[in-house]
Design a protein around this motif. Structure first.
Motif, short mmCIF file in Angstrom:
data_model
loop_
_atom_site.label_atom_id
_atom_site.label_comp_id
_atom_site.label_asym_id
_atom_site.label_seq_id
_atom_site.Cartn_x
_atom_site.Cartn_y
_atom_site.Cartn_z
N SER A 93 -7.18 -7.12 1.18
CA SER A 93 -6.91 -5.69 1.19
C SER A 93 -5.93 -5.36 0.08
O SER A 93 -4.95 -6.08 -0.12
N ALA A 94 -6.20 -4.26 -0.63
CA ALA A 94 -5.32 -3.82 -1.70
C ALA A 94 -3.99 -3.37 -1.11
O ALA A 94 -3.87 -3.12 0.09
N ASP A 96 -2.36 -0.57 -1.23
CA ASP A 96 -2.38 0.73 -0.56
C ASP A 96 -3.43 0.81 0.55
O ASP A 96 -3.54 1.81 1.23
N GLY A 97 -4.20 -0.23 0.76
CA GLY A 97 -5.19 -0.27 1.83
C GLY A 97 -6.47 0.48 1.52
O GLY A 97 -7.36 0.57 2.37
N SER A 98 -6.59 1.02 0.31
CA SER A 98 -7.77 1.82 -0.03
C SER A 98 -9.01 0.97 -0.24
O SER A 98 -10.13 1.44 -0.06
N ILE A 99 -8.84 -0.28 -0.62
CA ILE A 99 -9.96 -1.17 -0.85
C ILE A 99 -9.74 -2.43 -0.04
O ILE A 99 -8.66 -3.02 -0.06
N SER A 100 -10.77 -2.84 0.70
CA SER A 100 -10.69 -4.10 1.43
C SER A 100 -12.09 -4.63 1.65
O SER A 100 -13.07 -3.89 1.60
N GLU A 121 -16.67 -3.76 -5.16
CA GLU A 121 -15.36 -3.25 -5.54
C GLU A 121 -14.48 -4.40 -6.02
O GLU A 121 -14.72 -5.55 -5.68
N VAL A 123 -10.45 -5.90 -6.64
CA VAL A 123 -9.05 -5.81 -6.24
C VAL A 123 -8.25 -6.76 -7.13
O VAL A 123 -8.58 -7.94 -7.24
#
Length: 145
Positions: A93-94, A96-100, A121, A123
């Motif tokens: 997970s990134a 900021d939680g925007s990408i996981s 995606e 990261v």
């Protein structure tokens, strides 16, 4: 003549071997210079032999430091490859939680690693990312939904 980028040699691929060659050439040049200096010294005022030994010892220390740096670079590269391999299949997970998602592949660049997820995606692997072990109940199949 056009050269396809797939046939080009990656930047830095021969740095270690060229640095080693350059060090060896410099070391050989130093020895030749030292011998020439000994042959052509003024017989009425010969140079002290301890100066020769000191010059040789100093240059030897520099050469050993260069070899140690080369070995450390090789260890660092091996460690990076090991870390990248260990990420595949893990959930990331990134910051900021925007990408996981689950890591499908890892791309290594000179300034860091990028995890490519199964969704496509990417990261940046660095401080703040969360990496968790793959779940034991995962069958490895993807749903089409």
């Amino acid at each position: 003549m056009n050269v396809d980028t797939t046939t080009a040699i990656p930047a830095g691929a021969n740095q270690a071997s060229s640095a080693r060659s350059k060090a060896m050439v410099d070391y050989n040049s130093f020895l030749r210079l030292l011998i020439a200096q000994m042959k052509n010294q003024d017989p009425t005022q010969p140079m002290d032999s301890t100066q020769y030994v000191a010059q040789l010892a100093t240059f030897s220390q520099v050469e050993q430091s260069m070899q140690a740096n080369t070995k450390l670079d090789q260890i660092l590269q091996a460690s990076t490859l090991s870390q990248a391999t260990g990420l595949i299949g893990h959930h990331i997970s990134a910051l900021d939680g925007s990408i996981s998602g689950v890591v499908k592949e890892v791309r290594i660049f000179s300034d860091g690693m990028v995890a490519v997820l199964e969704s496509g995606e990417q990261v940046l692997v660095g401080p703040g990312v969360t990496i968790t072990a793959p779940s034991t109940g995962d069958t490895g199949t993807e749903s089409a939904g």
